[in-house]
Design a protein around this motif. Sequence first.
Motif: not given
Length: 315
Positions: A270-272, A299-315, A287-292
């Motif tokens: 989603s562009e949103k 450790t590969p357990d780094i997903f938590y680092m993105f959680e705050d930003e993701i939750s902002k983006m989804l709200s 890009h909007i739909l594909a980035s890195g």
Amino acid sequence: MLDTELKNVKNICIIGHVNPDGDCIGSALAVYNYILSNYSDKSVKFYSKNYNEKFSFLNGFKNIDENDNEQIIYDLAISVDCASSDRLGDFLPYYKNAKRKIIFDHHETNNLISDNSIILPKMTSTAEVIYGDLDKQKINKQVAECIFTGLIHDTGVFRYPSVTAETFECAAFLIGFGINHSKIIEDSYYSVSLNQQKITAEVILNSKLAFNNKIIYSTLTNEQMKKYKLDKKDIDGIIAHLRETSGVIGAFFIYQSGANEYKVSMRSKSEKFDVSKLAQKFNGGGHILASGCTIESNTPDIFYMFEDEISKMLS
Ligand SMILES: [Mn+2]
């Protein structure tokens, strides 16, 4: 732009980004073959490393130069599909030292310095950007195959929302040269080794859903890659499989790229849900739909680092 830039130069080099994908290799070899077949008085080199053998059917592939230590000042350096200087990798000096530098790209986040550039973030691929610039009379079958390869790889074979009527007109023009479009799609996009299938299965088995099943993420370590005798260039299709999960808006694939370094591939449906903004917060881009982006971690357990930003983006 390219034909004008070629007027007063003799030695030309083309450089893409590190860990080149289909768009990068296809775009670079399109420019390479275009120059080779229309400007016999000029010399041209394409520098790259760690490229995938599945693109070896493209004309010029066997002439890809890996030497990053030549004492040459190029008249013209052409950067393709590359958004920043660090992504030019070991070949950055050829670009930096060239008398003139030009860019073909479609990354919104492009911050490379140049004398001339065509950067169109709305375009599907650098291949389509280049197609728009080339003199159609000077395109031949070899060039057409290269552009087509770039096009299908950055559109997921014409699936992504960035695809327009012009994209299909471009593809129609290219197929008009009698290229084997079906074989190119099958061999360079879909065909993978059994070990690649197995590692994809493992990544999917280990995946987790988060944020009310709107986000999927998974990880991959060097140890797992070693087990299947694979390396970074063999795993670029995995993120697409994670993204295919129904109901999911965003997919995150975290894979090891160094002793204490992990790459995070991000995809959105989603562009949103703009993953380029998210990646930029972690010094990445795309890009909007594909980035890195890249994260230092043991450790590969780094997903938590993105959680705050993701939750902002989804709200
Ligand atoms: Mn691209």
